[in-house]
Design a protein around this motif. Sequence first.
Motif, PDB file in Angstrom:
ATOM      1  N   GLY A  52       0.825  -1.008   0.176  1.00  0.00           N
ATOM      2  CA  GLY A  52       0.210  -0.071  -0.067  1.00  0.00           C
ATOM      3  C   GLY A  52       0.838   1.166   0.083  1.00  0.00           C
ATOM      4  O   GLY A  52       1.954   0.968   0.074  1.00  0.00           O
ATOM      5  N   CYS A  53       0.400   2.356  -0.290  1.00  0.00           N
ATOM      6  CA  CYS A  53       1.223   3.435  -0.042  1.00  0.00           C
ATOM      7  C   CYS A  53       0.770   4.507   0.910  1.00  0.00           C
ATOM      8  O   CYS A  53      -0.469   4.737   1.258  1.00  0.00           O
ATOM      9  CB  CYS A  53       1.752   4.184  -1.495  1.00  0.00           C
ATOM     10  N   GLY A  80      -7.512   6.249  -7.429  1.00  0.00           N
ATOM     11  CA  GLY A  80      -8.363   5.085  -7.526  1.00  0.00           C
ATOM     12  C   GLY A  80      -9.059   4.671  -6.299  1.00  0.00           C
ATOM     13  O   GLY A  80     -10.031   3.838  -6.467  1.00  0.00           O
TER      14      GLY A  80
ATOM     15  N   SER B  11      -8.885   4.600 -14.702  1.00  0.00           N
ATOM     16  CA  SER B  11      -7.600   4.886 -14.116  1.00  0.00           C
ATOM     17  C   SER B  11      -6.523   5.261 -14.904  1.00  0.00           C
ATOM     18  O   SER B  11      -6.821   5.978 -15.924  1.00  0.00           O
ATOM     19  CB  SER B  11      -7.409   3.174 -13.684  1.00  0.00           C
ATOM     20  N   GLY B  35       1.713   1.664  -3.808  1.00  0.00           N
ATOM     21  CA  GLY B  35       0.431   1.828  -3.546  1.00  0.00           C
ATOM     22  C   GLY B  35      -0.426   1.487  -4.871  1.00  0.00           C
ATOM     23  O   GLY B  35      -1.427   1.469  -4.987  1.00  0.00           O
ATOM     24  N   SER B  37      -0.891  -0.461  -7.619  1.00  0.00           N
ATOM     25  CA  SER B  37      -1.699  -1.628  -7.938  1.00  0.00           C
ATOM     26  C   SER B  37      -3.012  -1.648  -7.164  1.00  0.00           C
ATOM     27  O   SER B  37      -4.143  -1.661  -7.535  1.00  0.00           O
ATOM     28  CB  SER B  37      -0.955  -2.764  -7.624  1.00  0.00           C
ATOM     29  N   GLY B  38      -2.887  -1.692  -5.840  1.00  0.00           N
ATOM     30  CA  GLY B  38      -3.963  -1.731  -4.860  1.00  0.00           C
ATOM     31  C   GLY B  38      -4.824  -0.621  -5.335  1.00  0.00           C
ATOM     32  O   GLY B  38      -6.237  -0.848  -5.262  1.00  0.00           O
ATOM     33  N   LYS B  39      -4.537   0.872  -5.836  1.00  0.00           N
ATOM     34  CA  LYS B  39      -5.482   1.647  -6.042  1.00  0.00           C
ATOM     35  C   LYS B  39      -6.272   1.327  -7.154  1.00  0.00           C
ATOM     36  O   LYS B  39      -7.582   1.720  -7.497  1.00  0.00           O
ATOM     37  CB  LYS B  39      -4.770   3.013  -5.921  1.00  0.00           C
ATOM     38  N   ILE B  40      -5.582   1.023  -8.221  1.00  0.00           N
ATOM     39  CA  ILE B  40      -6.208   0.560  -9.391  1.00  0.00           C
ATOM     40  C   ILE B  40      -7.271  -0.645  -9.043  1.00  0.00           C
ATOM     41  O   ILE B  40      -8.364  -0.644  -9.569  1.00  0.00           O
ATOM     42  CB  ILE B  40      -5.247  -0.064 -10.280  1.00  0.00           C
ATOM     43  N   SER B  42      -8.788  -1.182  -6.629  1.00  0.00           N
ATOM     44  CA  SER B  42      -9.762  -0.532  -5.841  1.00  0.00           C
ATOM     45  C   SER B  42     -10.833   0.193  -6.644  1.00  0.00           C
ATOM     46  O   SER B  42     -12.135  -0.065  -6.506  1.00  0.00           O
ATOM     47  CB  SER B  42      -9.354   0.474  -4.636  1.00  0.00           C
ATOM     48  N   LEU B  43     -10.486   0.784  -7.675  1.00  0.00           N
ATOM     49  CA  LEU B  43     -11.345   1.325  -8.723  1.00  0.00           C
ATOM     50  C   LEU B  43     -12.200   0.666  -9.610  1.00  0.00           C
ATOM     51  O   LEU B  43     -13.249   0.296  -9.728  1.00  0.00           O
ATOM     52  CB  LEU B  43     -10.885   2.428  -9.102  1.00  0.00           C
TER      53      LEU B  43
END
Lengths: 493, 438
Positions: A52-53, A80, B11, B35, B37-40, B42-43
Motif C-alpha cells: 500500500g502507499c 483510484g 484509471s 500503492g 496496484s491496490g488503488k487500481i 480498488s476502482l
Amino acid sequence: MSVISLKEPEVAIREVRLGSITGFEGTAGELVQCARTGKLQDNARQFSQCMGCSSGNAFCQLSMIQDAVVVNHAPVGCAGDVFGFNFVYRVGQMERNLPPVIGRYFNTNIEEQDTIFGATQKLEDTIREAYTRVKPKAIFITTSCASGIIGDDVEGVANALTEELGIPVVACFCEGFKSKIWTTGFDSAYHAIVRKIVKPPLKKSNKVNIINFWGSHIFDDLLKPLGYEPDYIVPFSTVGQLERISEAVATIQVCPTLGSYLGAALEQVYGVPEIKAPPAYGLRGTDNWLRELGRVLDREDQIETLINKEHARVLPLLGDYRKQLEGKTAYITAGAAHGHALIALLRELGMTVQGAAIFHHDPLYDNGDTASDALAHAVNTYGDIANYNVCNKQAYELVNILNRVRPDIMIARHGGMTLWGAKLGIPTLLIGDEHFSFGYQGLLNYAERILETLDNKEFVTNLAKHSTMPYTKWWLEQNPFHFLGRNVHVEVY
Amino acid sequence: MSKYIEQPRYSCALGAQQSVVAIKRAVPILHAGPGCSGKISSLIGQGEGYAGGNTIPCTNASEADIVYGGEGKLRTVIDGAFQVIDADLYVVLTGCTSDIVGDDVGSVTGEYQEQGKPIVYAETGGFKSNNYVSHEVVIKAIIDQYVDCYKQAGKKTKGLVNVFSTIPYQDPYWNGNLEELKRILSGIGLTVNILFGADSGGVEEWKTIPEAEFNLVVSAWAGLGIAKHLEEKYGTPYFHFPYLPVGGLETSKFLRQVAEFTGADKEKTEAFIWSEEEKFYMHIERTADFMLEFRYGIPRRFYSLLDASYAIGFAKYLLNELGIIPARQYIIDDTPEEFQEAIREQFHRISDQRSAEVRFIVDAGAIQQEIRQDAHKHRSLILGSGWERDLAKEIGADLLILSVPVSYRLVLNCGYTGYRGGLRVIEDIYDRVLDTYR
Ligand code: SF4
C-alpha cells in the motif's frame, strides 16, 4: 523519542523517525529484544508483491473531515481509492445519523507534459475550482510519486492559496515511494493537521480526544459517567472541532499504529497527556489501560469500581468461552498494534497462537515510552510467540506459512488476506471495526465471532475444493522466508 | 484548459494491469510505486481473479530506486515471479516512478525474452495516458513481443475472428458482455478468439491471433489501434462496429454487418437471428402491457455518464426499443479529439426522428452540477456510476450503475450486450423502478 517539529512541511518517515522495519523472521520475544537493544535491522525481500502507499493512508484520515475537501495532486490513477473511502464515509454517516453527502475529492490529473514543465498551475486551478464548488473550511493537498519526483513546490502553492482564499490550504506530503511503511501516511496527515489546523488552546475543556478510524462510539458509556466527553477524531470531525483538540484533557488511541504521531504531537506541543498504556484488548490489557486512564483523568476510584463490576460480569462468561476455545489454534495477520492486541486477546481466550504475519514493526512509538510497547506486554504477560513474521502484506509468504501451519482459524484485520485462508479450507475471520474487540465486552464479542467462524466450515471447504492456486508447487515447498534478507540492494532498499 | 477531475471514473495508464489479470493464467509484474496496484484494483477490480489484487508482484519503488535506478530490483522481482507465481504469461508494466527516472525496462525484460521466457513489457507510467489508451498499448506489446514468436507464416484459419471490445474491469460487466459477443458470433458460424475472461482459451488462444481471418472492433474508439496494428502486421482486415450492440434491433444489425464483412453463411446467419429475435421479442411482447400500463411512474428520459461505447449502445436501445428519451449524454472516457466527431454523429441520428445532445467531459463533478440545474419535471433515469447515488435521489431519478465505481453492485457474469443483455437491461431498470415503491 521523536521530537515533533511543526516548522518542517514534511514529517520524517517512520523508518527514520522510529527505526521501524518491514521484514523480520523469528519469535516475538527476539523482536522485542532486538528493538530494545537497538539491534533491529530491516530485512529486505528479493521478491515482493504490491503493498500500500502513504498517500492512501493520508487520504484515509483527511477524506472524512466533514467540511474539508482533498485535492490529490497526482495522475488520475493515484485517486483510484477515493471511492472506497467515500463508501466508508457514507456508511459512517448512516451509523451516525448524518445526512448523506458524498466526499468532495479532486484529482489534478498530472499528464505527460506536466512531468517536464511542472504541474503547479494545474494544482492552483484545481484548488480554486474545489473552493468555488464546495466552499470548504479547509483544503488538504495530498502529493504523489509524480508530483514529488518532478519537484513541484506544493508548499509554496498551499501558502499562496491560503492567502488568496482565506482558508487553510494545507500540503500533506505522502509520496508513495518515500516509505515502505504506508502508515507513514497517517503521520503525514496528522502533521498537516497539527501544523495548520489545530490552534493553541484558549482554555481546558472536558473533552478526551479519541484517535480512531470510523469505529462505533463505544467510549461514550465509559467517559460520560466520569464527567468527560469523547471527541472522536479525525474522520467525521469538522475543521472547527479539530482546531480545538489542543484543549482536551487527554488523548486516547484505539491503535498506536494509527495515532502515534498525533498523540505525541498534542502532548509535546500543547501538553495534552496521552494515555500511554497499550489499548484495552484482553482482560489484563483492559485492566491496565483503564487504570492508566483513571490516573490521567483523576478518576482512580471510579475506575476501580468499574473494573470490579466488569470482572464480576465478564469472568463467568469468559470461563465458558475458554472451555470451548481451549487448545484451538489460530494464525493472525494484521497491522502492528492491532496485531499485538489480537495476540493478547486470543491467548486470553485460551487459544494457541501459532504465529503471526504483522505488517511492520515500530520499535517504539513517537512518545518514546516503553510503556506503550504492546508486543512486549503480550510477550511478558502470556509468553513468547514463535513464528512472528514482520511482513508488509506479502501474500506469498502468508500462503506458504498457512499451508504448513494449517491453523483451526485465521484471523485477519485487513482486507486482501482472508482469501488465502479460505482457499486452503481454513475458516477465516475478518473484523473491520477495531472497536468491536475493545475492552471487556470486546473480549466476549470476539469469542462469539470466533466460535461462529469455527462452526461455519461449509463455505470454505467447498471453496477450497474448487479453487486454483496461483503459487507454484516449488514455492509452497520452500522455507517461507526464502526471499527475505538476501537482497543485494539491502542497503538501498 | 485544466483537466482536473472530481469523481474519477477511469484509471491511469497503469490501469491496464487489469487487462492482464483478465487473461487466463497471466500475471502482471509491476515496476511501480507500492500503492499503485491496490488503488487500481480498488476502482476497477471487484475480486482478485487468478493472480490479481494482492498477488501481483511489484518492485514497490523506493527512494533509492528513484535516485539510483530500479533495474536491479526489477530483475530480482522478475526472477522471483517466475519461481513463485504459476502463470503462462508475465507482463511487466511500469509506473510513474520508473518512467520518470527512465529505467531501461525493455532491456531488462529482453534478457528474459532471449532465454525464451513468456514475458513482455509495456511502458504504462500513470501520467502517460489512461487505461482506455494503455489497454491498446499492452495488448500490442503482448502481440509483438510474445504472440508473434508463435506465428506460422501465412497460416490463416477460415472463419476465425479476434474480437476487441469492451475493456476488462474498466467495464464492470466485461465478462458477461464478452461471453454474449462470443455466443452470438459463434451463432452465425464464426470461430471466436474472445481473449479475456471465463469463456476464453487463455494464452493458447492468443497465439492464434495472427491466424485470424478478420478482426472485429466492437467499441467506439478504444481498441481500434490494435486492429490497425494487426492490419499492418499480419494484413488482417478489420471491421469496426462503433458501440456495444444492445437488444434486438442493434444486435441483429451488428450480426448482419459482421456476416456481410466476413462472408459468413447468409442462411445460417439469418436462421440464428430469427431464432434469437423470436425469443427476445417474445419476452418484450409478454411484458409490453406492463411497460405501457404501469401507472405510478416509470422513467421518461435518461441521462448518461458513460464511456462512448456504452453511451451510444444504451441510447439506441433505450430510445428505439423501450421508448425512453435521451436527455443530455455525457461521455466520460476522455475520448481523443479525432474520434469525437463520429460519436457526435451517432447521437445526431440516434433514431430516424431524433438527435441527442452529447458532451465530452471527464470532470464528473461538473457534470453533476449541470444536471442538478435542469428542471426535473419527469421521473428520469441515470445511467452512471456509484457516484450518482445522491444526485439520483435529489432529482427523483432511478439509477442504473453501469460504470465504475460500481461498489453498490456485485458483478459476476452479468452483461448488457446482445440479445440476452438487452433483456437484462429491462429487468434491471424495472427492478430499480419497482423497488422504490413501499
Ligand atoms: S505509489 Fe505513488 S504513484 Fe503509486 S498510487 Fe501511491 S502515490 Fe500514486
